[in-house]
Design an enzyme around this catalytic site. Structure first.
Site, PDB file in Angstrom:
ATOM      1  CG  ASP A 126      30.804  33.682  41.405  1.00 41.65           C
ATOM      2  OD1 ASP A 126      31.887  34.469  41.541  1.00 41.65           O
ATOM      3  OD2 ASP A 126      30.038  34.243  40.968  1.00 41.65           O
TER       4      ASP A 126
HETATM    5  C1  BGC Z   1      30.846  37.633  41.401  1.00 39.94           C
HETATM    6  C2  BGC Z   1      31.524  37.452  40.184  1.00 39.94           C
HETATM    7  C3  BGC Z   1      32.908  38.049  40.572  1.00 39.94           C
HETATM    8  C4  BGC Z   1      33.826  37.624  41.741  1.00 39.94           C
HETATM    9  C5  BGC Z   1      35.135  37.953  42.020  1.00 39.94           C
HETATM   10  C6  BGC Z   1      31.436  37.277  42.831  1.00 39.94           C
HETATM   11  O1  BGC Z   1      30.908  37.603  44.022  1.00 39.94           O
HETATM   12  O2  BGC Z   1      29.591  36.715  41.583  1.00 39.94           O
HETATM   13  O3  BGC Z   1      31.074  37.958  39.228  1.00 39.94           O
HETATM   14  O4  BGC Z   1      33.728  38.004  39.410  1.00 39.94           O
HETATM   15  O5  BGC Z   1      32.937  37.873  43.027  1.00 39.94           O
HETATM   16  O6  BGC Z   1      35.042  39.524  42.492  1.00 39.94           O
END
Ligand code: BGC
Length: 763
Positions: A286
């Site tokens: 993530d």
């Molecule tokens: C979120 C993810 C997301 C990623 C990219 C993160 O802050 O937890 O779910 O896909 O950002 O935007």
């Protein structure tokens, strides 16, 4: 040649071509891998966020120019948040034409519920229980996003959650692992389609692996501490369903699970996902989650974080640049191995081959396709269908709904009634601001009534620090009340549109209170004292606490954040052009203090009589609130009514083998005045087991549609497989099985059903 023989030949030919494709990818991947330097390999494991306007001037100096230099040196495998054909083409061109090996980039984006044309938030879609419609909605989103250059989405989020305080419940399928698994598979299949190399389909991601939905106290990014029972029976099944549906990638999560950050959890990523489940795609971290392990207090520094993440099976580093900076050193220091690096790169390259990027890196970059598909009728029609099916009727007294189509004066009141932004919900990065059809516009499209609109509580524009503009519900100014009260006084019916503004749920939007924000509750009560003929339309991204409204307001419609077509969908339901059929995918609590609240709980040793009133003190309850939710999982009404009768089993035992089965059936009649749909739900309860089982578990459902006065017999096949659960053997591989014993079988209109029959699984 007869038809059958030709079909067999075509089938065999297909098998050979398929097998060749698969093998040739392996071969191609190995050939490419053998040509790559260690830097180029690490580059594939590095993902950057979009960092400069690629169709504008080149950045000079600073971080952006450094990242561009890295891109040109083949040190980037993927980009996220770059979108639009021109931008994607410009960046892909650098990767393909300026790097030594010309390996195309994969472009990731959070396509959560639509790209430009926004579909209902995933929680709302889940309320439809309509797997085909959900699959179609995902496919249409993929079609629009892929036409804009995107070929990979970080969706579906398959995190089960029992905590409405957590803002991200809007992104998921609710509280139930069975419904959640079916929806996870439907979304993966919709996004990836039958053929991943088609220009209209994109790679999907099951996220967040794992247990992010169980963060303590519903506070985002918080810690998770759950046992193996909950992990295996509740959290993991939707992830497994995504793997079985062929999902190409996984994303790990920000949280720690029992003390280990998910990004460094080798048990989850290597043992279960890649080992036990045989997942052959790749795992992306993530956003910055490698770096966050330092703040967690798990990694000493960046170098250590890189070591922990790669050893645990995280293949691609989203935005923390740690792999890029540290892996080479880690390799020299023998903290990671070349086998681990090769395995990660193989997985990433394989998905790029499967997408067809090596055949044509610009296949998602067709300007004509982008302009003809973006906001097309096809996608809008799909969004409208999905939106109507997502609405849940919570209450309808005195047949206030559907509204009469003519001769009525309607007061339309509430800050969200004319708002064109909030209905889009959160995670709508590519949508134009204010592009939703408002409830006001939707109602005005029906010409027979007079509509007088008054905001009541005003909206204010705010820009949270470093973020984009959002509309919030004001909580300092009540000057709009008077006008709204006058409108209410002069009307036959009042439609009030209240709830959460679009960004009040989603990532980082945890709430400690779940009532109507700002002055909305006060407005509702004041309007009620003037004209109680109120239809309350709710717009929200999570379950709310609605005790007062449920006690006093005659009609309540749960309309979530329904996306671009919101107003049309809501108006069609209010006027009865569509009879609501949604069912709640998450329990609505009576009080925040009841959270976590979920239907498939265990019984305790002191459950009380019927879980509600033991008439004494020492049983499992609150002294100031009931145990039950206000609206249970699976609950939802229709403009018509259904009667359930004659629950039956064809026999009352099941042989202990995989072939035997029971047939459970029930008779359902439409006893009201409208044609309507009903989600008939099957629940099972294992009455005693080596690990305590939930009081009820959803194990099947069927959506039926009946004309008034008509009846239908609905049957479910019960097999031993449906009785399996993970029991506490210390060995996770052989942990699943069904145990002989007695079971209750329930069929009904929601998880609160009491209509049951018993059977036995024989020894
Ligand atoms: C979120 C993810 C997301 C990623 C990219 C993160 O802050 O937890 O779910 O896909 O950002 O935007």
């Amino acid at each position: 040649m007869n038809n059958n023989i030709s079909l067999i030949i075509i089938f065999l030919f297909g098998l050979i071509v398929n097998a060749q494709n698969k093998n040739s990818y392996q071969k191609e991947v190995e050939i490419l891998l053998s040509k790559m330097t260690i830097d180029e390999k690490i580059g594939q494991m590095n993902q950057y966020n979009g960092f400069w306007n690629a169709t504008g001037p080149e950045p000079v100096g600073g971080d952006a120019s450094k990242k561009l230099k890295n891109l040109k040196s083949g040190l980037v495998g993927s980009m996220l948040n770059v979108r639009g054909v021109e931008e994607v083409r410009a960046i892909q061109k650098i990767a393909v034409e300026e790097t030594r090996l010309g390996i195309p980039l994969i472009f990731g984006f959070d396509l959560i519920h639509g790209y430009k044309t926004i579909a209902p938030i995933p929680l709302a879609e889940s309320a439809s229980w309509d797997l085909e419609e959900i699959k179609k909605s995902a496919a249409l989103g993929a079609k629009e996003a892929s036409a804009a250059g995107i070929n990979w989405t970080f969706a579906p989020m398959v995190d089960i959650s029992r905590d409405a305080r957590w803002g991200r419940v809007m992104e998921g399928a609710g509280e139930d692992p069975y419904l959640g698994s079916l929806i996870a598979a439907a979304r993966v299949k919709g996004l990836q389609g039958e053929d991943l190399s088609s220009p209209h389909t994109i790679a999907a991601t099951a996220k967040h692996f794992a247990a992010y939905g169980f963060i303590e106290s519903g506070r985002d990014y918080n810690t998770v501490d759950i046992g193996v029972n909950t992990l295996h029976n509740i959290v993991l099944p939707p992830f497994k369903a995504a793997v079985d549906a062929g999902v190409k990638t996984f994303m790990n999560s920000f949280n720690d699970l029992n003390g280990i950050p998910a990004t460094a959890d080798s048990y989850l990523q290597r043992d279960i996902l890649k080992g036990l489940w045989g997942f052959d795609g790749f795992v992306v971290s993530d956003w910055g989650s490698l770096r966050e392990m330092i703040d967690h207090g798990y990694a000493k520094n960046k170098n250590h974080a890189g070591e922990l993440a790669l050893n645990a099976g995280s293949d691609m580093d989203m935005e923390s640049s740690i792999y890029l900076q540290e892996i080479k050193k880690l390799l020299v220091d023998k903290k990671v191995s070349m086998e681990q690096i090769d395995d990660a790169v193989r997985r990433i390259l394989k998905v790029k081959y499967e997408l067809g990027l090596f055949d044509d890196p610009y296949k998602y970059c067709d300007l004509d396709r982008e302009s003809s598909i973006t906001n097309s009728n096809e996608i809008n029609t799909g969004a409208l269908e999905m939106a109507k099916k997502s609405i849940v009727l919570l209450k309808n007294q005195k047949k206030l709904l559907p509204l009469k189509k003519s001769g009525q004066k309607i007061a339309l009141i509430g800050p969200l009634a004319s708002d064109k932004n909030s209905p889009l919900g959160n995670w709508r990065i590519a949508a134009e601001n204010n592009s939703a059809i408002s409830v006001k516009e939707g109602l005005e499209a029906f010409k027979g009534n007079i509509i007088e609109y008054s905001q009541g509580v005003r909206l204010v524009n705010k820009i949270p620090e470093g973020f984009h503009e959002e509309v919030q519900i004001n909580n300092t100014d009540k000057t709009g009340f008077e006008e709204a009260k006058i409108a209410a006084k002069n009307s036959d019916v009042v439609v009030m549109v209240l709830g959460e503004y679009g960004f009040q749920s989603g990532e980082g939007r945890s709430r400690s209170k779940l009532d109507l924000p700002g002055f909305q509750q006060e407005l509702l009560e004041e309007i009620y004292s003037i004209n109680p003929n109120i239809v309350l339309v709710l717009m929200n991204g999570r379950p709310l606490v609605l005790n007062w409204a449920n006690k006093n307001i005659p009609a309540i419609l749960e309309a979530w954040h329904l996306g671009t077509q919101s107003g049309n969908a809501i108006a069609q339901v209010l006027y009865g052009e569509y009879n609501p059929s949604g069912k709640l995918p998450m329990s609505f609590p009576r009080s925040v203090g009841q959270i976590p609240i979920y239907y498939n709980h265990k019984n305790t040793g002191r459950p009380g009589a019927d879980g509600e009133d033991a008439g004494s003190v020492f049983w499992s309850h609150y002294i100031d609130e009931k145990n039950s939710p206000l609206f249970p999982f699976g609950y939802g009404l229709s403009y018509t009514s259904f009667n359930y009768s004659n629950i039956e089993l064809n026999k009352n035992y099941l042989e202990n083998n995989d072939d035997d089965y029971l047939i459970a059936s029930i008779e359902i009649s439409n006893t009201g005045d409208f044609k309507g749909k009903e989600v008939v739900q099957l629940y099972l309860h294992d009455k005693y087991a080596s690990a305590i089982r939930p009081v009820k578990e959803l194990k099947g459902f069927e959506i039926i549609e009946l004309d008034p006065g008509k009846s239908k017999k609905v049957s479910f096949k019960i097999t031993k497989k449906m009785l399996e659960f993970y029991y506490n053997k210390n060995d996770w591989i052989s942990g699943w099985g069904a145990e002989p014993g007695d079971f209750d079988l329930y069929i009904g209109t929601s998880s609160a059903t009491k209509r049951k029959i018993e059977f036995e699984l024989l020894k």
